[in-house]
Design an enzyme around this catalytic site. Structure first.
Site, short mmCIF file in Angstrom:
data_model
loop_
_atom_site.label_atom_id
_atom_site.label_comp_id
_atom_site.label_asym_id
_atom_site.label_seq_id
_atom_site.Cartn_x
_atom_site.Cartn_y
_atom_site.Cartn_z
N HIS A 121 0.87 -1.18 0.00
CA HIS A 121 0.00 0.00 0.00
C HIS A 121 0.91 1.24 0.00
O HIS A 121 2.01 1.19 0.55
CB HIS A 121 -0.81 -0.05 1.30
CG HIS A 121 -1.91 0.93 1.43
ND1 HIS A 121 -1.70 2.26 1.72
CD2 HIS A 121 -3.26 0.78 1.34
CE1 HIS A 121 -2.86 2.89 1.81
NE2 HIS A 121 -3.83 2.00 1.58
N ASP A 198 3.08 -4.37 8.24
CA ASP A 198 1.84 -3.61 8.08
C ASP A 198 0.69 -4.62 8.17
O ASP A 198 0.46 -5.40 7.25
CB ASP A 198 1.87 -2.91 6.72
CG ASP A 198 0.54 -2.28 6.33
OD1 ASP A 198 -0.46 -2.50 7.04
OD2 ASP A 198 0.51 -1.59 5.30
N GLN A 201 -4.38 -5.18 6.93
CA GLN A 201 -5.29 -6.05 6.21
C GLN A 201 -5.37 -7.44 6.84
O GLN A 201 -6.27 -8.21 6.53
CB GLN A 201 -4.76 -6.16 4.78
CG GLN A 201 -5.77 -6.18 3.68
CD GLN A 201 -6.85 -5.14 3.75
OE1 GLN A 201 -8.01 -5.50 3.95
NE2 GLN A 201 -6.55 -3.88 3.59
N LYS A 224 -10.55 -1.08 10.28
CA LYS A 224 -10.67 -2.27 9.44
C LYS A 224 -11.01 -3.51 10.27
O LYS A 224 -11.12 -4.61 9.76
CB LYS A 224 -9.38 -2.49 8.64
CG LYS A 224 -9.22 -1.39 7.58
CD LYS A 224 -8.01 -1.56 6.71
CE LYS A 224 -7.97 -0.42 5.69
NZ LYS A 224 -6.72 -0.39 4.94
N CYS A 362 -4.65 2.22 -3.80
CA CYS A 362 -3.43 2.75 -3.14
C CYS A 362 -2.25 1.82 -3.32
O CYS A 362 -1.40 1.70 -2.43
CB CYS A 362 -3.65 3.01 -1.66
SG CYS A 362 -4.89 4.23 -1.31
C1 PLP Z 1 -5.78 0.44 4.72
C2 PLP Z 1 -4.34 0.09 4.63
C3 PLP Z 1 -3.35 0.99 5.00
C4 PLP Z 1 -3.65 2.38 5.46
O1 PLP Z 1 -4.43 2.39 6.60
P1 PLP Z 1 -5.03 3.78 7.18
O2 PLP Z 1 -6.06 3.35 8.14
O3 PLP Z 1 -5.59 4.50 5.98
O4 PLP Z 1 -3.89 4.53 7.77
C5 PLP Z 1 -2.04 0.58 4.92
N1 PLP Z 1 -1.72 -0.65 4.49
C6 PLP Z 1 -2.64 -1.55 4.12
C7 PLP Z 1 -2.22 -2.92 3.69
C8 PLP Z 1 -3.98 -1.21 4.16
O5 PLP Z 1 -4.91 -2.09 3.79
#
Ligand code: PLP
Length: 404
Positions: A121, A198, A201, A224, A362
């Site tokens: 992302h 990260d 997800q 999320k 993104c």
């Molecule tokens: C949604 C997402 C982000 C960004 O998250 P925010 O809540 O917008 O800061 C970063 N990495 C991944 C894999 C995502 O799905």
């Protein structure tokens, strides 16, 4: 087993209509919906004990502080962090990554190397590019294959004594690929590099154990995981959090301030300048409670069924191509139909009450890899159903007929 009809009753938004049709919400990878149990916690906070934390002697402030700190402990337990002060409240994944990237400015120099993956992302790309500009470190990329899996032999070749940091997502938001982070972490540690995962997800679908993973930093967003927007967390190993300088200066993050010298507070407050999203933090804890009550094993099993069913139904449509066919993937399906623009299909689906994502999600480097401008992305959560997928398939076929 998971009782979907009962679970759906927890989500008031699932009762609404969109453009005269019952809402079918398949944009969960962008943000998940919020159950009544979490909404109640938010309403209770503002109705009964809204106050600033950590500094008031009065009862409301004590109550708010207790609830906020108890939520931190819930988050700690959920991720199995060793200490609650290793959980830093942030505004979300993006904020967490920027906090770490900023901190590494003082730890990197020219000649150092940091490694990202092709599946990221933009949130896990841009802050590191900015870090490279500041420090002269260089950014290396683990490439991906046609199925949307990382090529690990190329990762091996990128690692060396100059590698200082590796950052990859646990699960790709654009393709649903589950990355083999255990081995990514182990190999990075073998050359002395730190790892940031990260988890934006992954946290909706599985329960990471940061100690078992031996990961240095793990980040996610509450929105999320059935929580509110504007709050998330950074897990960092104590030793790493101590090495990083504060990100922002202000109230809450100091021990003592004078015009000659300021000393910083200890963990976690060093990284929590200013009045935080108090209600958000408390609701984040409530969202984890909600999901743990359903159980992550039940969630994963059911969502895999939705993934398999959705994939099977979609592949029956002539000219439809799915991007991201990794062996290990979660309930995200990215696809295109012939040369029809994803946006046109998304617009028609919305007219039929169906929310999907269209565009580059993104993750432009992934789209560049496939040489496409974007995809249509349907992403499922445990409150979605096979019946919704059936309705979606019928609507999609109608859209294709209208557009071809
Ligand atoms: C949604 C997402 C982000 C960004 O998250 P925010 O809540 O917008 O800061 C970063 N990495 C991944 C894999 C995502 O799905």
């Amino acid at each position: 087993m998971l009782d979907v009809q009962k679970i759906r009753k927890d989500f008031p938004i699932l009762n609404r209509t969109v453009n005269g049709k019952p809402l079918i919400y398949f944009d969960n990878a962008a943000t998940s919906q919020t159950p009544q149990q979490v909404i109640d916690v938010i309403v209770d906070y503002y109705s009964n004990y809204n106050a600033n934390i950590h500094r008031g002697v009065h009862s409301l402030s004590q109550e708010a502080t207790d609830a906020y700190e108890q939520a931190r402990i819930k988050i700690q337990k959920h991720f199995n962090a060793k200490h609650s002060y290793e959980i830093i409240y942030t505004a979300g994944t993006t904020h967490s990554i920027n906090l770490v990237a900023n901190g590494f400015s003082s730890l990197l120099k020219k000649g150092d190397e940091i490694i990202v993956s092709a599946l990221e992302h933009h949130s896990n790309i841009v802050p590191w590019q900015m870090l490279c500009e500041r420090t002269g470190a260089s950014l290396k990329v683990i490439p991906m294959n046609e199925n949307g899996e990382l090529i690990l032999s190329d990762y091996d070749a990128l690692l060396n004594e100059h590698t200082k940091l590796v950052f990859v997502n646990h699960i790709s938001n654009a393709l649903g690929t589950i990355n083999p982070i255990e081995s990514i972490i182990e190999k990075a540690h073998a050359v002395g590099a730190a790892v940031l995962i990260d988890g934006a997800q992954s946290c909706p679908h599985l329960k990471p154990d940061v100690q078992a993973l031996d990961v240095d930093f793990y980040v996610c967003s509450a929105h999320k995981i059935c929580g509110p927007t504007g709050v998330g967390m950074l897990y960092g190993k104590e030793e790493w959090l101590n090495k990083l300088p504060p990100y922002q200066g202000g109230g809450e993050m100091i021990a003592e301030v004078s015009f000659e010298k300021t000393t910083y507070a200890g963990l976690p407050h060093k990284f929590e300048a200013g009045t935080p999203n108090i209600c958000g933090g408390i609701a984040f804890g409530a969202a984890l409670d909600y999901m743990n009550n359903i159980g992550f094993e039940n969630i994963a099993k059911y969502e895999n069924e939705l993934l398999d069913y959705g994939t099977e139904q979609l592949l029956k449509i002539e000219g439809l191509k799915i991007y991201g066919t990794a062996k290990e993937k979660t309930s995200v399906i990215s696809f295109n139909v012939g040369t029809i623009h994803p946006y046109d299909i998304g617009t028609i689906l919305d007219k039929m009450g169906i929310a999907v994502r269209t565009g580059h999600h993104c993750a432009q480097p992934i789209m560049d890899f496939y040489k496409i401008p974007g995809t249509i992305r349907a992403s499922f959560m445990f409150y979605n159903t096979k019946e919704e997928i059936d309705t979606f398939i019928v609507a999609l076929k109608k859209a294709i007929m209208m557009l071809s």
